[in-house]
Scaffold this motif. Structure first.
Motif, PDB file in Angstrom:
ATOM      1  N   ILE A 242       0.875  -1.194  -0.002  1.00 18.34           N
ATOM      2  CA  ILE A 242       0.076   0.049   0.028  1.00 18.34           C
ATOM      3  C   ILE A 242       0.977   1.369  -0.089  1.00 18.34           C
ATOM      4  CG2 ILE A 242      -1.764   1.404   1.443  1.00 18.34           C
ATOM      5  CD1 ILE A 242      -2.928  -1.383   2.137  1.00 18.34           C
ATOM      6  N   ALA A 243       2.084   1.316   0.768  1.00 16.30           N
ATOM      7  CA  ALA A 243       2.873   2.329   0.776  1.00 16.30           C
ATOM      8  C   ALA A 243       3.570   2.542  -0.184  1.00 16.30           C
ATOM      9  CB  ALA A 243       3.809   2.189   2.030  1.00 16.30           C
ATOM     10  N   ARG A 244       4.037   1.477  -1.202  1.00 13.54           N
ATOM     11  CA  ARG A 244       4.684   1.445  -2.317  1.00 13.54           C
ATOM     12  C   ARG A 244       3.614   2.040  -3.535  1.00 13.54           C
ATOM     13  NH1 ARG A 244       4.858  -2.125  -6.621  1.00 13.54           N
ATOM     14  NH2 ARG A 244       6.502  -2.025  -7.999  1.00 13.54           N
ATOM     15  N   ALA A 245       2.245   1.625  -3.449  1.00 15.40           N
ATOM     16  CA  ALA A 245       1.464   2.305  -4.443  1.00 15.40           C
ATOM     17  C   ALA A 245       0.960   3.734  -4.094  1.00 15.40           C
ATOM     18  CB  ALA A 245       0.184   1.329  -4.311  1.00 15.40           C
ATOM     19  N   ALA A 246       1.127   4.000  -2.976  1.00 17.48           N
ATOM     20  CA  ALA A 246       0.733   5.269  -2.532  1.00 17.48           C
ATOM     21  C   ALA A 246       1.944   6.159  -2.895  1.00 17.48           C
ATOM     22  CB  ALA A 246       0.467   5.544  -1.157  1.00 17.48           C
ATOM     23  N   GLY A 247       3.087   5.875  -2.683  1.00 13.48           N
ATOM     24  CA  GLY A 247       4.332   6.471  -3.148  1.00 13.48           C
ATOM     25  C   GLY A 247       4.345   6.729  -4.701  1.00 13.48           C
ATOM     26  N   VAL A 248       4.090   5.645  -5.538  1.00 19.21           N
ATOM     27  CA  VAL A 248       3.848   5.823  -6.885  1.00 19.21           C
ATOM     28  C   VAL A 248       2.786   6.949  -7.232  1.00 19.21           C
ATOM     29  CG1 VAL A 248       3.292   4.868  -8.941  1.00 19.21           C
ATOM     30  CG2 VAL A 248       4.754   3.699  -7.482  1.00 19.21           C
ATOM     31  N   ILE A 249       1.645   6.877  -6.687  1.00 21.38           N
ATOM     32  CA  ILE A 249       0.627   7.997  -7.084  1.00 21.38           C
ATOM     33  C   ILE A 249       1.129   9.280  -6.684  1.00 21.38           C
ATOM     34  CG2 ILE A 249      -1.531   8.614  -6.148  1.00 21.38           C
ATOM     35  CD1 ILE A 249      -2.358   5.651  -5.782  1.00 21.38           C
ATOM     36  N   ARG A 250       1.920   9.597  -5.717  1.00 23.31           N
ATOM     37  CA  ARG A 250       2.189  10.574  -5.171  1.00 23.31           C
ATOM     38  C   ARG A 250       3.452  11.195  -6.214  1.00 23.31           C
ATOM     39  NH1 ARG A 250       6.350  10.817  -0.392  1.00 23.31           N
ATOM     40  NH2 ARG A 250       7.400   9.751  -2.093  1.00 23.31           N
ATOM     41  N   ASP A 251       4.355  10.363  -6.585  1.00 26.49           N
ATOM     42  CA  ASP A 251       5.265  10.668  -7.459  1.00 26.49           C
ATOM     43  C   ASP A 251       4.724  10.969  -9.105  1.00 26.49           C
ATOM     44  OD1 ASP A 251       7.233  10.545  -5.471  1.00 26.49           O
ATOM     45  OD2 ASP A 251       7.639   8.373  -6.135  1.00 26.49           O
ATOM     46  N   SER A 252       3.792  10.397  -9.333  1.00 27.51           N
ATOM     47  CA  SER A 252       3.202  10.259 -10.617  1.00 27.51           C
ATOM     48  C   SER A 252       2.379  11.908 -10.606  1.00 27.51           C
ATOM     49  CB  SER A 252       2.144   9.217 -10.872  1.00 27.51           C
ATOM     50  OG  SER A 252       2.930   8.117 -10.974  1.00 27.51           O
ATOM     51  N   SER A 253       1.754  12.303  -9.561  1.00 24.15           N
ATOM     52  CA  SER A 253       1.021  13.338  -9.529  1.00 24.15           C
ATOM     53  C   SER A 253       2.066  14.622  -9.414  1.00 24.15           C
ATOM     54  CB  SER A 253       0.137  13.348  -8.037  1.00 24.15           C
ATOM     55  OG  SER A 253      -0.660  12.433  -8.055  1.00 24.15           O
ATOM     56  N   HIS A 254       3.000  14.304  -8.961  1.00 25.88           N
ATOM     57  CA  HIS A 254       4.193  15.485  -8.923  1.00 25.88           C
ATOM     58  C   HIS A 254       4.639  15.588 -10.474  1.00 25.88           C
ATOM     59  CE1 HIS A 254       4.807  15.261  -4.344  1.00 25.88           C
ATOM     60  NE2 HIS A 254       3.779  15.706  -4.618  1.00 25.88           N
ATOM     61  N   GLU A 255       4.757  14.588 -10.993  1.00 20.06           N
ATOM     62  CA  GLU A 255       5.583  14.470 -12.371  1.00 20.06           C
ATOM     63  C   GLU A 255       4.238  15.275 -13.315  1.00 20.06           C
ATOM     64  OE1 GLU A 255       8.212  13.904 -13.558  1.00 20.06           O
ATOM     65  OE2 GLU A 255       9.268  13.134 -11.697  1.00 20.06           O
ATOM     66  N   ALA A 256       3.102  14.737 -13.011  1.00 17.19           N
ATOM     67  CA  ALA A 256       1.975  15.233 -13.869  1.00 17.19           C
ATOM     68  C   ALA A 256       1.892  16.842 -13.953  1.00 17.19           C
ATOM     69  CB  ALA A 256       0.594  14.820 -13.739  1.00 17.19           C
ATOM     70  N   LEU A 257       1.963  17.218 -12.551  1.00 13.87           N
ATOM     71  CA  LEU A 257       1.888  18.788 -12.405  1.00 13.87           C
ATOM     72  C   LEU A 257       3.433  19.530 -12.878  1.00 13.87           C
ATOM     73  CD1 LEU A 257       0.766  18.869  -8.699  1.00 13.87           C
ATOM     74  CD2 LEU A 257      -0.394  19.391 -10.670  1.00 13.87           C
ATOM     75  N   GLN A 258       4.340  18.720 -12.860  1.00  9.42           N
ATOM     76  CA  GLN A 258       5.441  19.344 -13.407  1.00  9.42           C
ATOM     77  C   GLN A 258       5.278  19.484 -15.009  1.00  9.42           C
ATOM     78  OE1 GLN A 258       7.897  20.854 -11.860  1.00  9.42           O
ATOM     79  NE2 GLN A 258       9.050  21.555 -13.612  1.00  9.42           N
ATOM     80  N   ASP A 259       5.128  18.376 -15.549  1.00  9.69           N
ATOM     81  CA  ASP A 259       4.677  18.331 -16.866  1.00  9.69           C
ATOM     82  C   ASP A 259       3.776  19.420 -17.529  1.00  9.69           C
ATOM     83  OD1 ASP A 259       6.705  16.316 -17.378  1.00  9.69           O
ATOM     84  OD2 ASP A 259       5.205  14.899 -17.200  1.00  9.69           O
ATOM     85  N   LEU A 260       2.749  19.454 -16.815  1.00  6.24           N
ATOM     86  CA  LEU A 260       1.618  20.495 -17.028  1.00  6.24           C
ATOM     87  C   LEU A 260       2.115  21.921 -17.231  1.00  6.24           C
ATOM     88  CD1 LEU A 260      -1.245  20.969 -17.767  1.00  6.24           C
ATOM     89  CD2 LEU A 260      -1.968  20.995 -15.440  1.00  6.24           C
ATOM     90  N   ARG A 261       3.014  22.209 -16.191  1.00  7.80           N
ATOM     91  CA  ARG A 261       3.910  23.485 -15.808  1.00  7.80           C
ATOM     92  C   ARG A 261       4.579  23.677 -17.177  1.00  7.80           C
ATOM     93  NH1 ARG A 261       4.890  21.792 -10.383  1.00  7.80           N
ATOM     94  NH2 ARG A 261       3.487  22.656  -9.199  1.00  7.80           N
TER      95      ARG A 261
END
Length: 409
Positions: A242-261
């Motif tokens: 669960i922690a690993r999946a949550a970490g992937v979700i968090r990292d992917s969210s940050h990457e998506a925001l950065q790409d959007l910027r």
């Protein structure tokens, strides 16, 4: 501004420039005289009257009866007054004054003014016809009304030169006006075309941004959807997973925001960009993309035969990156758990070939919603780059994407 506002610039008029019409050519279309018109008409009247006075003095010196002299003066005065009508009826007035000047030389000044106005405001054909009649009248006038003070030859030469000077000067004025009108129309047309080009550039920029946003965000959001779905269907998973999946979700969210910027940064004015903005992906960052997918749980094999990725043109490398990214995204959506193979081959002069293949999924697949435009956008991107892209199902039920891109030697 449309061509109907300037009919002299229609294709038929352009093919015959001598027959072009100018503003004011049609006298009835002029609602009223301007101050400039009044000044020009007054000068024309005074010129006709001055020539008429000289001709009247010559008529008095000749052996003409008093009634003839008075008739010459009256007809000459009427001819000078008729000059004020030359804008409304230039052809009819010029023809009438040519005939009158044949027998009444006092009307010669008014005839020259009418010829000048005719050549300025009418096409070449009526000017040529009436000009020929005026030349004929100039040759015949010394025989009809001889002047005892000068010879017939001198009268003929003077009359011909005056007619040719009036017509030539008027045609020069008309040509200059045609040039001014053509340049003004060309300027308006260039302005309109510049506006259309600007609108087209904006539309193309919007389309490019939309394709780029899909290519970038679809990859990140698919990771979010897959791992969020795993958490939903496995609520009793070990805490580590669960922690690993949550970490992937968090990292992917940050990457998506950065790409959007980064994508929105394209819309900023020059000088407004952030110095910390990341560079655009190239072929050298393909390993990082594969590593990220492996970290998210995918099985990916990479066969990159390009020994010097930095030597690949930036635009070509970026296209290879986007094709691989879209292929991994689609494999994660439609064939979770399947091993995906990515191969990149080629060299300078022979082009660059990238292929992404995945076999059929082993078990049931939870469909992840998508726009269905990713492969279409990739095909357009490859075509614009001068290459090609093919995609479709394989014989074993899997899916393959293969693209060839040019790599100049």
């Amino acid at each position: 501004m449309t061509r109907t506002e300037y009919p002299w610039l229609l294709p038929s008029a352009i093919a015959d420039p001598l027959n072009q019409e100018l503003p004011g050519d049609r006298g009835r279309e002029r609602p009223r005289r301007t101050v400039r018109d009044w000044i020009v008409d007054t000068v024309a009247f005074l010129f006709a009257a001055g020539i008429g006075l000289l001709a009247a003095a010559a008529s008095r010196e000749a052996d003409n009866a008093g009634a003839v002299v008075i008739a010459d003066q009256l007809i000459g005065a009427l001819a000078c007054c008729a000059v004020w009508l030359r804008r409304r009826w230039p052809v009819g007035l010029a023809a009438t004054l040519i005939a009158v000047s044949l027998v009444v030389p006092v009307a010669g000044g008014a005839m020259l003014v009418s010829l000048f106005s005719l050549a300025v405001h009418r096409p070449f054909r009526p000017v040529a016809v009436l000009g020929a009649l005026a030349l004929a009248a100039s040759v015949a006038t010394p025989f009809v009304r001889p002047d005892p003070t000068t010879s017939v030859t001198a009268n003929i030469i003077a009359g011909v030169l005056l007619v040719l000077t009036a017509i030539g000067w008027a045609m020069l004025v008309r040509s200059r006006r045609q040039l001014v009108v053509a340049l003004r129309e060309r300027a308006h047309r260039a302005e309109a075309e510049a506006g259309l080009r600007a609108e087209q550039a904006q539309r193309l920029a919007r389309e490019a941004i939309a394709r780029e946003m899909h290519d970038v965000l679809a990859h990140r959001l698919t990771l979010l959807s897959v791992h969020a779905g795993a958490l939903e269907f496995r609520p009793g998973a070990p805490p580590a997973e669960i922690a690993r999946a949550a970490g992937v979700i968090r990292d992917s969210s940050h990457e998506a925001l950065q790409d959007l910027r980064e994508i929105i940064g394209v819309l900023r004015a020059p000088g407004d960009g952030d110095e910390n903005d990341r560079p655009q992906p190239t072929l050298a960052t393909l390993d990082a993309l594969v590593a990220e997918s492996r970290l998210a749980g995918m099985r990916v094999t990479l066969d990159n035969a390009i020994a010097a990725p930095a030597a690949v043109p930036a635009a070509t490398g970026r296209t290879v990156y986007r094709i691989t990214q879209e292929g991994l995204t689609n494999a994660r959506k439609h064939a979770p758990g399947a091993e995906v193979s990515v191969s990149v081959h080629g060299g300078p002069g022979q082009g660059l070939t990238v292929a992404v293949r995945n076999p059929a999924p082993d078990g049931p697949v939870t469909e992840v919603p998508g726009s269905g435009q990713g492969l279409i956008g990739l095909t357009e991107r490859a075509t614009l780059a001068g290459g090609s892209l093919e995609h479709g199902k394989t014989d074993d039920g899997g899916f393959a994407v293969r693209s060839w891109l040019p790599w100049p030697s």
